[in-house]
Design a protein around this motif. Structure first.
Motif, PDB file in Angstrom:
ATOM      1  N   LYS A   1      44.950 -16.908  -2.381  1.00 51.03           N
ATOM      2  CA  LYS A   1      43.834 -17.862  -2.429  1.00 51.03           C
ATOM      3  C   LYS A   1      43.264 -18.116  -1.037  1.00 51.03           C
ATOM      4  O   LYS A   1      42.049 -18.202  -0.849  1.00 51.03           O
ATOM      5  CB  LYS A   1      44.311 -19.172  -3.049  1.00 51.03           C
ATOM      6  CG  LYS A   1      44.631 -19.066  -4.542  1.00 51.03           C
ATOM      7  CD  LYS A   1      45.180 -20.376  -5.072  1.00 51.03           C
ATOM      8  CE  LYS A   1      45.544 -20.248  -6.561  1.00 51.03           C
ATOM      9  NZ  LYS A   1      46.146 -21.505  -7.081  1.00 51.03           N
TER      10      LYS A   1
ATOM     11  N   LYS B   1      35.450 -29.358   0.745  1.00 51.49           N
ATOM     12  CA  LYS B   1      35.914 -30.376  -0.197  1.00 51.49           C
ATOM     13  C   LYS B   1      36.602 -29.758  -1.407  1.00 51.49           C
ATOM     14  O   LYS B   1      37.628 -30.245  -1.891  1.00 51.49           O
ATOM     15  CB  LYS B   1      34.731 -31.229  -0.652  1.00 51.49           C
ATOM     16  CG  LYS B   1      35.127 -32.391  -1.548  1.00 51.49           C
ATOM     17  CD  LYS B   1      33.907 -33.249  -1.893  1.00 51.49           C
ATOM     18  CE  LYS B   1      34.316 -34.420  -2.786  1.00 51.49           C
ATOM     19  NZ  LYS B   1      33.141 -35.266  -3.137  1.00 51.49           N
ATOM     20  N   GLN B   2      36.056 -28.644  -1.879  1.00 52.41           N
ATOM     21  CA  GLN B   2      36.598 -27.972  -3.062  1.00 52.41           C
ATOM     22  C   GLN B   2      37.963 -27.341  -2.810  1.00 52.41           C
ATOM     23  O   GLN B   2      38.812 -27.287  -3.699  1.00 52.41           O
ATOM     24  CB  GLN B   2      35.605 -26.900  -3.529  1.00 52.41           C
ATOM     25  CG  GLN B   2      36.082 -26.091  -4.724  1.00 52.41           C
ATOM     26  CD  GLN B   2      35.042 -25.051  -5.135  1.00 52.41           C
ATOM     27  OE1 GLN B   2      33.863 -25.365  -5.259  1.00 52.41           O
ATOM     28  NE2 GLN B   2      35.476 -23.823  -5.328  1.00 52.41           N
ATOM     29  N   ASN B   3      38.213 -26.865  -1.583  1.00 50.61           N
ATOM     30  CA  ASN B   3      39.430 -26.091  -1.304  1.00 50.61           C
ATOM     31  C   ASN B   3      40.420 -26.772  -0.365  1.00 50.61           C
ATOM     32  O   ASN B   3      41.510 -26.246  -0.127  1.00 50.61           O
ATOM     33  CB  ASN B   3      39.039 -24.726  -0.707  1.00 50.61           C
ATOM     34  CG  ASN B   3      38.205 -23.903  -1.657  1.00 50.61           C
ATOM     35  OD1 ASN B   3      38.702 -23.376  -2.645  1.00 50.61           O
ATOM     36  ND2 ASN B   3      36.916 -23.778  -1.349  1.00 50.61           N
ATOM     37  N   LYS B   4      40.046 -27.916   0.151  1.00 49.98           N
ATOM     38  CA  LYS B   4      40.866 -28.581   1.158  1.00 49.98           C
ATOM     39  C   LYS B   4      42.282 -28.857   0.656  1.00 49.98           C
ATOM     40  O   LYS B   4      43.261 -28.722   1.399  1.00 49.98           O
ATOM     41  CB  LYS B   4      40.185 -29.885   1.571  1.00 49.98           C
ATOM     42  CG  LYS B   4      40.909 -30.636   2.679  1.00 49.98           C
ATOM     43  CD  LYS B   4      40.139 -31.899   3.065  1.00 49.98           C
ATOM     44  CE  LYS B   4      40.867 -32.656   4.165  1.00 49.98           C
ATOM     45  NZ  LYS B   4      40.125 -33.895   4.537  1.00 49.98           N
ATOM     46  N   GLU B   5      42.394 -29.233  -0.611  1.00 52.32           N
ATOM     47  CA  GLU B   5      43.693 -29.624  -1.154  1.00 52.32           C
ATOM     48  C   GLU B   5      44.716 -28.498  -1.064  1.00 52.32           C
ATOM     49  O   GLU B   5      45.856 -28.708  -0.649  1.00 52.32           O
ATOM     50  CB  GLU B   5      43.540 -30.075  -2.606  1.00 52.32           C
ATOM     51  CG  GLU B   5      44.834 -30.634  -3.197  1.00 52.32           C
ATOM     52  CD  GLU B   5      44.636 -31.157  -4.604  1.00 52.32           C
ATOM     53  OE1 GLU B   5      45.649 -31.256  -5.332  1.00 52.32           O
ATOM     54  OE2 GLU B   5      43.483 -31.461  -4.979  1.00 52.32           O
ATOM     55  N   LYS B   6      44.323 -27.287  -1.436  1.00 54.09           N
ATOM     56  CA  LYS B   6      45.295 -26.184  -1.402  1.00 54.09           C
ATOM     57  C   LYS B   6      45.605 -25.745   0.016  1.00 54.09           C
ATOM     58  O   LYS B   6      46.703 -25.308   0.315  1.00 54.09           O
ATOM     59  CB  LYS B   6      44.817 -24.995  -2.239  1.00 54.09           C
ATOM     60  CG  LYS B   6      43.603 -24.253  -1.754  1.00 54.09           C
ATOM     61  CD  LYS B   6      43.432 -22.974  -2.576  1.00 54.09           C
ATOM     62  CE  LYS B   6      42.142 -22.239  -2.237  1.00 54.09           C
ATOM     63  NZ  LYS B   6      41.005 -22.711  -3.013  1.00 54.09           N
TER      64      LYS B   6
ATOM     65  N   TYR C   1      35.404 -15.429   2.102  1.00 53.42           N
ATOM     66  CA  TYR C   1      34.176 -16.166   1.766  1.00 53.42           C
ATOM     67  C   TYR C   1      33.613 -16.857   3.004  1.00 53.42           C
ATOM     68  O   TYR C   1      32.407 -16.797   3.278  1.00 53.42           O
ATOM     69  CB  TYR C   1      34.484 -17.194   0.676  1.00 53.42           C
ATOM     70  CG  TYR C   1      33.258 -17.907   0.145  1.00 53.42           C
ATOM     71  CD1 TYR C   1      32.547 -17.393  -0.937  1.00 53.42           C
ATOM     72  CD2 TYR C   1      32.812 -19.088   0.733  1.00 53.42           C
ATOM     73  CE1 TYR C   1      31.419 -18.047  -1.415  1.00 53.42           C
ATOM     74  CE2 TYR C   1      31.682 -19.752   0.266  1.00 53.42           C
ATOM     75  CZ  TYR C   1      30.989 -19.224  -0.811  1.00 53.42           C
ATOM     76  OH  TYR C   1      29.873 -19.856  -1.284  1.00 53.42           O
TER      77      TYR C   1
ATOM     78  N   ALA D   1      30.709 -28.762   0.854  1.00 48.80           N
ATOM     79  CA  ALA D   1      31.195 -28.645  -0.522  1.00 48.80           C
ATOM     80  C   ALA D   1      32.347 -27.650  -0.610  1.00 48.80           C
ATOM     81  O   ALA D   1      33.319 -27.853  -1.358  1.00 48.80           O
ATOM     82  CB  ALA D   1      30.061 -28.222  -1.437  1.00 48.80           C
ATOM     83  N   PHE D   2      32.248 -26.555   0.169  1.00 43.80           N
ATOM     84  CA  PHE D   2      33.298 -25.536   0.190  1.00 43.80           C
ATOM     85  C   PHE D   2      34.616 -26.136   0.700  1.00 43.80           C
ATOM     86  O   PHE D   2      35.686 -25.908   0.125  1.00 43.80           O
ATOM     87  CB  PHE D   2      32.854 -24.377   1.095  1.00 43.80           C
ATOM     88  CG  PHE D   2      33.917 -23.347   1.352  1.00 43.80           C
ATOM     89  CD1 PHE D   2      34.345 -22.488   0.347  1.00 43.80           C
ATOM     90  CD2 PHE D   2      34.501 -23.235   2.609  1.00 43.80           C
ATOM     91  CE1 PHE D   2      35.331 -21.540   0.586  1.00 43.80           C
ATOM     92  CE2 PHE D   2      35.478 -22.286   2.861  1.00 43.80           C
ATOM     93  CZ  PHE D   2      35.896 -21.438   1.846  1.00 43.80           C
TER      94      PHE D   2
ATOM     95  N   MET E   1      26.907 -21.965  -1.558  1.00 42.72           N
ATOM     96  CA  MET E   1      27.585 -23.260  -1.510  1.00 42.72           C
ATOM     97  C   MET E   1      27.542 -23.798  -0.071  1.00 42.72           C
ATOM     98  O   MET E   1      27.796 -23.062   0.882  1.00 42.72           O
ATOM     99  CB  MET E   1      29.052 -23.103  -1.940  1.00 42.72           C
ATOM    100  CG  MET E   1      29.810 -24.416  -1.993  1.00 42.72           C
ATOM    101  SD  MET E   1      31.590 -24.194  -2.302  1.00 42.72           S
ATOM    102  CE  MET E   1      31.572 -23.345  -3.861  1.00 42.72           C
TER     103      MET E   1
ATOM    104  N   ASP F   1      39.512 -17.315   0.376  1.00 46.84           N
ATOM    105  CA  ASP F   1      38.684 -18.334   1.042  1.00 46.84           C
ATOM    106  C   ASP F   1      38.248 -17.865   2.425  1.00 46.84           C
ATOM    107  O   ASP F   1      37.114 -18.134   2.853  1.00 46.84           O
ATOM    108  CB  ASP F   1      39.471 -19.645   1.168  1.00 46.84           C
ATOM    109  CG  ASP F   1      39.684 -20.318  -0.184  1.00 46.84           C
ATOM    110  OD1 ASP F   1      38.983 -19.950  -1.141  1.00 46.84           O
ATOM    111  OD2 ASP F   1      40.581 -21.192  -0.273  1.00 46.84           O
TER     112      ASP F   1
END
Length: 321
Positions: free
Chosen positions: A38, A8-13, A45, A5-6, A1, A42
Motif C-alpha cells: 500500500k 487525509k485519505q491515507n494518513k491513517e495507514k 501516486y 485530500a490524498f 485528487m 501511494d
C-alpha cells in the motif's frame, strides 16, 4: 485528487506502519507485506502527481523502511547467500533495469563503430590490438591454429591471470561511476571497440568460426558481466546527477550501496569466465562446433535470464510490478 485530500485519505495507514515500526510491534509477515504494498502504491501516486512535495519525500523514506522491514524477516529465515542472489539482486536489477538497457545499447553502438572502422581502415586493427598481437596471430593462422596465442601457460596460471585482469576491468567500470558515469562510458567504448575489432580482424582472415568458438566460450559471461558492471557505474553517476526527492548525498549513498550489490553479483560469472578460458577455450579447436556453441548458448541463456528476466519474475512475486 488534491494533495490535502490524498494525505487525509491515507494518513491513517502511514501512521499505523510508522507507529508499529517505532514501537517494534509484532505483526504477521502478511500484514507487514500488505502495508508495504500500500505504501509503495501511494509513493508511486505521489511521485506522479506531487513530485516535489514533502509528502513524496516522506513516503520515499517510509517505503524504504517498509521494504527493509518486509525483507529483513525473510532474510533471517533463509540462507543469506541465497537471499542475496535470488531476492536482493533481482529486485535491484528490476529497480535499475533501465541502466542495464542503456549499458547494452551503448556497448553495441560502440561495437558497431568498431566493426565499421576495421572494415574501412586497414591499419585500425593494429592501432587497437597492437602490432605484436596482430603479427603473432597472423603467424598462428598460417600455421593452422588461429587461437594458439590463448594456449600459452598452464591452465591454472591462465585462470588466475585472466580472472585478475577481468575483475580489475569490472571494478574500474564500477568505480568510474564516481566521475558522473563518464569514466564508465570510456571503459565501455574501449572494450566494445576492442571486441568488435577482434572479431572483424578474424573475419578478414577467414577464421571467424575459430574465433567464435575460441572467444565466446568464455567471452559470453565476461562481456555480459562487464556490461552489467558498467550499468552499476551508471547507477552511481545517476545517483549524483539525479537525486530526485532525496538530498544529493543521501541519494549518492543509496546509489553506491545498491550498485555495489549488483557489482558483487557479477563476480561468480567473472570467475566462471576465467575458468572457461583457462580450462576449456584452449581446447576449442579439438571440440565439435556444436559442443562449443552449446556452451556459448548455455552461458548466454543463464546470464540473460538472471539479469533480464528473473528480475521481472521476482518483482511480480512481491507485487512490485
Amino acid at each position: 485528487m488534491r494533495e490535502v485530500a490524498f494525505i487525509k485519505q491515507n494518513k491513517e495507514k502511514w501512521l499505523e506502519f510508522e507507529h508499529s515500526f517505532l514501537n517494534k510491534e509484532k505483526k504477521s509477515p502478511d500484514d507487514v507485506a500488505n502495508l508495504h504494498i500500500k505504501i509503495m502504491n501511494d509513493l508511486v501516486y505521489a511521485q506522479t502527481y506531487y513530485p516535489k512535495s514533502k509528502v513524496t519525500s516522506y513516503l520515499n523514506k517510509l517505503a524504504k523502511t517498509s521494504f527493509d522491514t518486509v525483507y529483513d524477516s525473510k532474510r533471517r529465515d533463509r540462507n543469506i547467500i541465497l537471499y542475496f542472489f535470488l531476492e536482493k539482486v533481482p529486485l535491484l536489477s528490476y529497480k535499475y533495469r533501465k541502466y542495464f538497457y542503456i549499458s547494452f545499447i551503448f556497448f553495441f553502438v560502440c561495437f558497431f563503430i568498431g566493426l565499421i572502422s576495421t572494415f574501412n581502415d586497414e591499419t585500425f586493427a593494429r592501432q587497437i590490438l597492437g602490432n605484436s598481437y596482430v603479427d603473432q596471430t597472423l603467424e598462428n593462422i598460417e600455421s593452422g591454429d588461429a587461437m594458439a596465442i590463448y594456449k600459452s601457460g598452464s591452465n591454472w596460471a591462465t585462470f588466475i591471470g585472466i580472472y585478475d585482469n577481468n575483475q580489475r576491468v569490472g571494478l574500474n567500470m564500477f568505480l568510474s561511476g564516481l566521475f558522473l558515469g563518464i569514466g564508465t562510458c570510456f571503459y565501455i567504448v574501449y572494450n566494445a571497440i576492442m571486441v568488435a575489432v577482434f572479431q572483424a580482424f578474424f573475419y578478414q582472415q577467414n577464421t571467424l568460426l575459430d574465433s567464435l568458438k575460441g572467444i565466446w566460450i568464455h567471452g559470453t559471461y565476461e562481456i555480459f558481466g562487464m556490461i552489467i558492471e558498467a550499468g552499476a557505474g551508471y547507477i552511481i553517476g545517476a545517483s549524483i546527477l539525479f537525486p530526485g526527492t532525496l538530498k544529493r548525498f543521501q541519494s549518492f549513498k543509496i546509489g553506491v550501496k545498491e550498485a555495489f550489490y549488483i557489482f558483487l553479483s557479477t563476480i561468480p560469472f567473472t570467475i566462471i569466465a576465467a575458468f572457461l578460458e583457462g580450462y576449456v577455450t584452449r581446447y576449442s579447436n579439438r571440440m565439435h562446433p556444436i559442443f562449443c556453441f552449446a556452451i556459448i548458448f548455455f552461458c548466454l541463456i543463464t546470464i540473460s535470464y538472471y539479469y533480464l528476466i528473473m528480475p521481472y519474475k521476482v518483482a511480480q512475486k512481491h507485487n512490485l510490478r
